[in-house]
Design a protein around this motif. Structure first.
Motif, short mmCIF file in Angstrom:
data_model
loop_
_atom_site.label_atom_id
_atom_site.label_comp_id
_atom_site.label_asym_id
_atom_site.label_seq_id
_atom_site.Cartn_x
_atom_site.Cartn_y
_atom_site.Cartn_z
N ASN A 3 -8.88 16.22 -9.58
CA ASN A 3 -7.66 15.70 -10.17
C ASN A 3 -6.67 15.18 -9.45
OD1 ASN A 3 -6.77 15.34 -13.11
ND2 ASN A 3 -5.92 17.26 -12.79
N ALA A 4 -6.87 14.46 -8.52
CA ALA A 4 -5.68 13.74 -7.63
C ALA A 4 -5.99 12.19 -7.47
CB ALA A 4 -6.08 14.20 -6.19
N ILE A 5 -4.65 11.77 -7.32
CA ILE A 5 -4.66 10.26 -7.07
C ILE A 5 -4.09 10.21 -5.78
CG2 ILE A 5 -3.18 8.20 -7.50
CD1 ILE A 5 -3.32 8.90 -10.43
N ASN A 6 -4.96 9.46 -4.86
CA ASN A 6 -4.72 9.52 -3.52
C ASN A 6 -4.28 8.37 -2.95
OD1 ASN A 6 -7.84 10.81 -4.31
ND2 ASN A 6 -6.87 11.90 -2.70
N VAL A 54 0.77 -1.29 -0.02
CA VAL A 54 -0.02 -0.05 0.00
C VAL A 54 0.72 1.29 0.09
CG1 VAL A 54 -1.41 1.42 1.60
CG2 VAL A 54 -2.06 -1.04 1.09
N ASN A 55 0.46 2.30 -0.73
CA ASN A 55 0.83 3.47 -0.55
C ASN A 55 0.03 4.72 -0.49
OD1 ASN A 55 3.29 3.71 -3.78
ND2 ASN A 55 3.41 2.52 -1.77
N PHE A 56 0.15 5.30 0.62
CA PHE A 56 -0.91 6.57 0.93
C PHE A 56 -0.19 7.68 0.34
CE2 PHE A 56 -2.01 3.48 4.19
CZ PHE A 56 -3.02 3.26 4.18
N LEU A 57 -0.79 8.48 -0.77
CA LEU A 57 -0.32 9.40 -1.40
C LEU A 57 -0.62 10.72 -1.01
CD1 LEU A 57 -0.37 7.63 -4.88
CD2 LEU A 57 1.56 7.82 -3.45
N LYS A 58 -2.03 10.94 -1.22
CA LYS A 58 -2.55 12.52 -0.78
C LYS A 58 -4.04 11.95 0.23
CE LYS A 58 -3.60 16.58 -3.20
NZ LYS A 58 -4.73 16.98 -2.12
N GLU A 59 -4.22 12.93 1.06
CA GLU A 59 -5.52 12.67 1.97
C GLU A 59 -6.65 13.08 1.22
OE1 GLU A 59 -3.80 15.45 4.19
OE2 GLU A 59 -4.78 17.32 3.20
N VAL A 60 -7.77 12.15 1.67
CA VAL A 60 -9.23 12.18 1.06
C VAL A 60 -10.06 12.94 2.11
CG1 VAL A 60 -11.19 10.96 0.26
CG2 VAL A 60 -8.79 10.10 -0.31
#
Lengths: 244, 244
Positions: B234-237, B201-207
Motif C-alpha cells: 500500500n505504498a507510493i514509491n 523525478v521524486n524518489f518517495l519510499k524505498e523499494v
C-alpha cells in the motif's frame, strides 16, 4: 605484429552500479567490461565495428566460459588482459585474465563469429590476418566452450517481456541482460550463500524487442542449467550453466 | 575552498551498453554517470560514502530535474561539470552541465538527503561545511524540483518483481532501474519518434528485494506522468514526469 600489440590491458572501475547487495562485482558487469575491451581490441586490430559494418558484417559473441576464484568488492577496480587466440572452425577465439589488486581472480575463454548482416550467416575473414593466430597456444582456459545441454530437475521458471532497456543497436536482447536473468532467477539467500565458480554460456538465436521469454532453471547438485526460450516463436535462444 | 575545487569535471565514455537501439545514450546511463561523479565529488569534499557510513549516515538522491536538448550518440563521450549549490530546507542541492564534443546538451538540478541509517530520518550536517554554500547562486537550472502529482489519462500499467540485478548494497531498488522502467513502459515506435525534453523525478519510499511493483503511466498531451507503487505494501514509491 609483436606479442605486446596482440595483448591489450585495461582497467575498469567497480562503481556502485556494478556492485550487488554484497558489495561484490556483478558477473554481468564483469562480462560487460570484457565485451568493451574485446570491442576496443578489435578496433585496434583493424577488425572493429565500423570497419566491419562498411562491409555489411558484424561481430557476435557466441560462447564463453568464465572461471571465478571470487568476486572483488566495490569500491575498487579490475584489470583485464586479453588477446586473440586463433580460430576453431568458424569461431574467432579470445581469452582473458582478470586481476584485482594485482591478483588474478578470473579467466575467460570466448568464441566469436563474424556474420553477414543481411544473410545472418557466419563469414570467415582470417585469411589476410595471420597475426590473429600467433597467440593460438596462449590459454587463459585451455578448452573450447562446448555445446551445452539442458539437464537436471526443473526448479524455477521466470517470464520476461523484452523492453527498451533490454535491447541493443540491432534491436536484439543485449548480451549483458541474458546474464542478468540468470541471477535474477534466484532468491537472495541462495546468492548470499553460494558463490559461483564457473559459468558457461551458448548464445543460440537472437531475441527481439517485444518477445515474451521464459527462463527455465534446472538443478543437478552443484551444476545449475538454464535455458531461455520464446515459446511464441518456438525457439531456444540461449543456454547456460553455473557451477557452484 | 576556491571555486575550482568546488567544481568537478569528468569524462565518461558512451559504450555500446550505454546506447539504445537508436545508438543514443540511454537517459538512465546519463543519470548513472551523474550519480558516479556526485559520489566522487562528495568523497573529495569529505562527505563521501565511507565517511558518512562511519557515523551511521548515508546519502540518498531525493529529487532531480533533467533538461535535454538532445542525446549524443555511441561511440563517443560526455563530459559532466558539477558543483554543490547550497541547501534548501533539508536538501543538499547539486547542479550539473553536461557536454558532448564541447557543446552543452543537458542540465541537471538535484536534491539529496543525508539520512540516519538506523532511524531512516534525514539529518543536516551543513553547519561545519560553509563551502557547500559558496556556489548557491550558480544555477544549471534555476528551480527546485517540485513535488510531482500523478495527473492525466491512465494509458499503461507495467508489473515488475524486484530481483537481484535491480537492487543495490542496501537491498533497495537502484536509482538507475527506476529510470529504466519509465522508458520500458513504451513501445519502440513511440520512442523512435518522440525525443524527451525534460524529466522530473521524486524518489518517495524505498523499494525492497521481492517487492511486486506496478508502474502506471498517465498522459496529458505532451506531459506523461509516472507513478511506481507496491500495492501489497500500500505504498507510493516514486513519481516522475517526462515532457516531450
Amino acid at each position: 605484429m609483436s606479442e605486446d600489440q596482440l595483448i591489450l590491458q585495461r582497467k575498469f572501475p567497480i562503481t556502485s552500479r556494478h556492485a550487488d547487495f554484497k558489495s561484490e562485482l556483478r558477473i554481468s558487469s564483469l562480462i560487460n567490461d570484457y565485451i568493451q575491451i574485446a570491442w576496443q581490441h578489435a578496433e585496434e586490430l583493424g577488425l572493429g565495428y565500423l570497419h566491419l559494418k562498411e562491409q555489411g558484417l558484424g561481430w557476435v559473441l557466441s560462447r564463453f566460459t568464465l572461471n571465478l576464484d571470487y568476486l572483488p568488492k566495490w569500491p575498487g577496480e579490475i584489470e583485464i588482459k586479453t588477446w586473440p587466440k586463433g580460430m576453431n572452425r568458424l569461431f574467432y577465439l579470445r581469452d582473458a585474465e582478470i586481476f584485482n589488486e594485482g591478483k588474478k581472480f578470473a579467466s575467460i575463454t570466448s568464441a566469436w563469429l563474424i556474420f553477414d548482416i543481411n544473410s545472418k550467416r557466419p563469414k570467415v575473414l582470417y585469411q589476410d590476418r595471420p597475426y590473429l593466430h600467433s597467440l593460438a597456444d596462449k590459454h587463459a582456459i585451455d578448452e573450447i566452450t562446448p555445446s551445452l545441454k539442458t539437464e537436471g530437475i526443473p526448479v524455477e521458471s521466470m517470464e520476461h517481456e523484452i523492453r527498451y532497456n533490454d535491447i541493443d543497436v540491432n534491436l536484439h536482447l543485449t548480451t549483458v541482460r541474458y546474464l542478468d536473468f540468470l541471477l535474477d532467477s534466484y532468491d537472495i539467500e541462495f546468492i548470499r550463500k553460494n558463490p559461483p565458480k564457473k559459468l558457461r554460456v551458448n548464445f543460440l538465436k537472437e531475441v527481439a524487442f517485444g518477445d515474451k521469454t521464459v527462463l527455465q532453471r534446472l538443478e543437478n547438485e552443484k551444476i545449475h542449467s538454464f535455458e531461455l526460450s520464446t515459446p511464441g516463436k518456438n525457439a531456444i535462444n540461449f543456454r547456460a550453466e553455473i557451477t557452484y
